[in-house]
Write an enzyme that holds these catalytic residues in place. Structure first.
Site, PDB file in Angstrom:
ATOM      1  CB  SER A 170     -25.009  46.016 -64.544  1.00  0.00           C
ATOM      2  OG  SER A 170     -23.907  46.178 -65.399  1.00  0.00           O
ATOM      3  CD  GLN A 171     -27.278  42.759 -58.177  1.00  0.00           C
ATOM      4  OE1 GLN A 171     -26.067  42.539 -58.246  1.00  0.00           O
ATOM      5  NE2 GLN A 171     -27.958  42.665 -57.058  1.00  0.00           N
TER       6      GLN A 171
END
Ligand code: SAH
Length: 224
Positions: free
Chosen positions: A75-76
Site C-alpha cells: 500500500s501507499q
C-alpha cells in the site's frame, strides 16, 4: 517505539534507501496531513525497501503503492499512515487482526507500535516472504494462510481490525470478532469507488465514519 526492532546494516539502506529518504517521506506525509508522531516515527524507522523487490528499492520511499508480485501491491505509505492513525486514535490497541498481509509492511508498522499482531493472507507465496522479512526485523507477528474474510476466530475477539483489501461490503463476521469499544478500519466499495471506513463497536451499535476515497486491490475469496 518498541525496542525489539532489529535493524541489520542492509535495513538501514544507503542513498535512495537510506535514512534521508525515509526522513523526506515522513516530511511529505506530514505535509499531507498525517499528524500522529508515533505513526510517523514507525514509518521513519522501518526499511520499506526491504518489503519490495530489489529492482524497485530505489522507489521505496516515494509515496506510492508498488507491485509485490502475484498481482498485489504494497500500500501507499500515506494510506498505511492514515489507516494506522485511525486505528490508534483512542490509544494503541493491544491485539490487532490484519486481513491481507501482502508484503508484511503494514503488519510491521503495527508491531513496531507495540501491538500484538495477527495477520491473514490468502496467497501462500506472499505470506512466506512477509514472514521472512518480519522475522529478520525481529518482529513477532502471528500469521495464517487462509481466506481472511472470516477473520481468525481462534484468537478473537480483537481490540482492532484492519482490512487492507477492498470488498464490496464489510464482512459481518469481522465485526463479530471485535471487542466492544474496538475499532475496525476497512476500504469498502467497488473497484472504482472505494471509501475508507472506520467503525467503532459501541454498546448502542456500530458507529461509522467515512475517512475518504481510497484505492485497494480487491478482497478475494479462497486461497492460492
Ligand atoms: N497490508 C499489505 C497490503 C497488501 S495488498 C502490505 O502492507 O503490503 C492486499 C493483500 O490482501 C494482498 O496480498 C492480497 O493477496 C490479500 N487478500 C485479498 N483478499 C484476501 C482475503 N480474502 N484474505 C486474506 N488476504 C487477502
Amino acid at each position: 517505539m518498541t525496542p525489539k526492532l532489529r535493524l541489520q546494516p542492509e535495513a538501514r539502506g544507503i542513498g535512495m534507501t537510506g535514512q534521508r529518504a525515509r526522513d523526506r517521506l515522513v516530511l511529505r506525509l506530514r505535509e499531507q496531513g498525517i499528524q500522529d508522531e508515533r505513526v510517523l516515527s514507525a514509518i521513519g524507522t522501518l526499511p520499506r525497501h526491504q518489503f519490495i523487490d530489489e529492482a524497485l528499492a530505489s522507489r521505496a520511499y516515494e509515496d506510492t503503492a508498488l507491485p509485490i508480485g502475484l498481482g498485489q501491491t504494497i500500500s501507499q505509505p500515506w494510506v498505511v499512515a492514515r489507516m494506522t492513525e485511525a486505528l490508534i486514535e483512542q490509544g494503541i490497541p493491544k491485539r490487532v487482526l490484519e486481513i491481507g498481509t501482502g508484503s508484511g509492511y503494514q503488519a510491521a508498522v503495527l508491531a513496531t507500535l507495540g501491538m500484538e499482531v495477527y495477520t491473514v493472507e490468502r496467497i501462500d507465496e506472499l505470506l512466506r516472504s512477509a514472514r521472512r522479512r518480519l522475522r529478520q526485523l525481529g518482529l513477532d507477528v502471528r500469521s495464517r494462510h487462509d481466506d481472511g474474510r472470516l477473520g481468525w476466530s481462534e484468537h478473537a475477539p480483537f481490540d482492532a481490525i484492519i482490512v487492507t483489501a477492498g470488498g464490496a461490503a464489510l464482512e459481518p463476521s469481522l465485526l463479530d470478532q471485535l471487542v466492544e469499544g474496538g475499532t475496525l478500519v476497512a476500504p469498502v466499495g467497488g473497484a472504482t469507488s472505494q471509501r475508507l471506513l472506520r467503525m467503532c463497536r459501541t454498546p448502542e451499535g456500530i458507529q461509522q465514519q467515512d475517512l475518504g476515497a481510497v484505492v485497494f486491490v480487491p478482497l478475494l475469496s479462497g486461497v492460492q
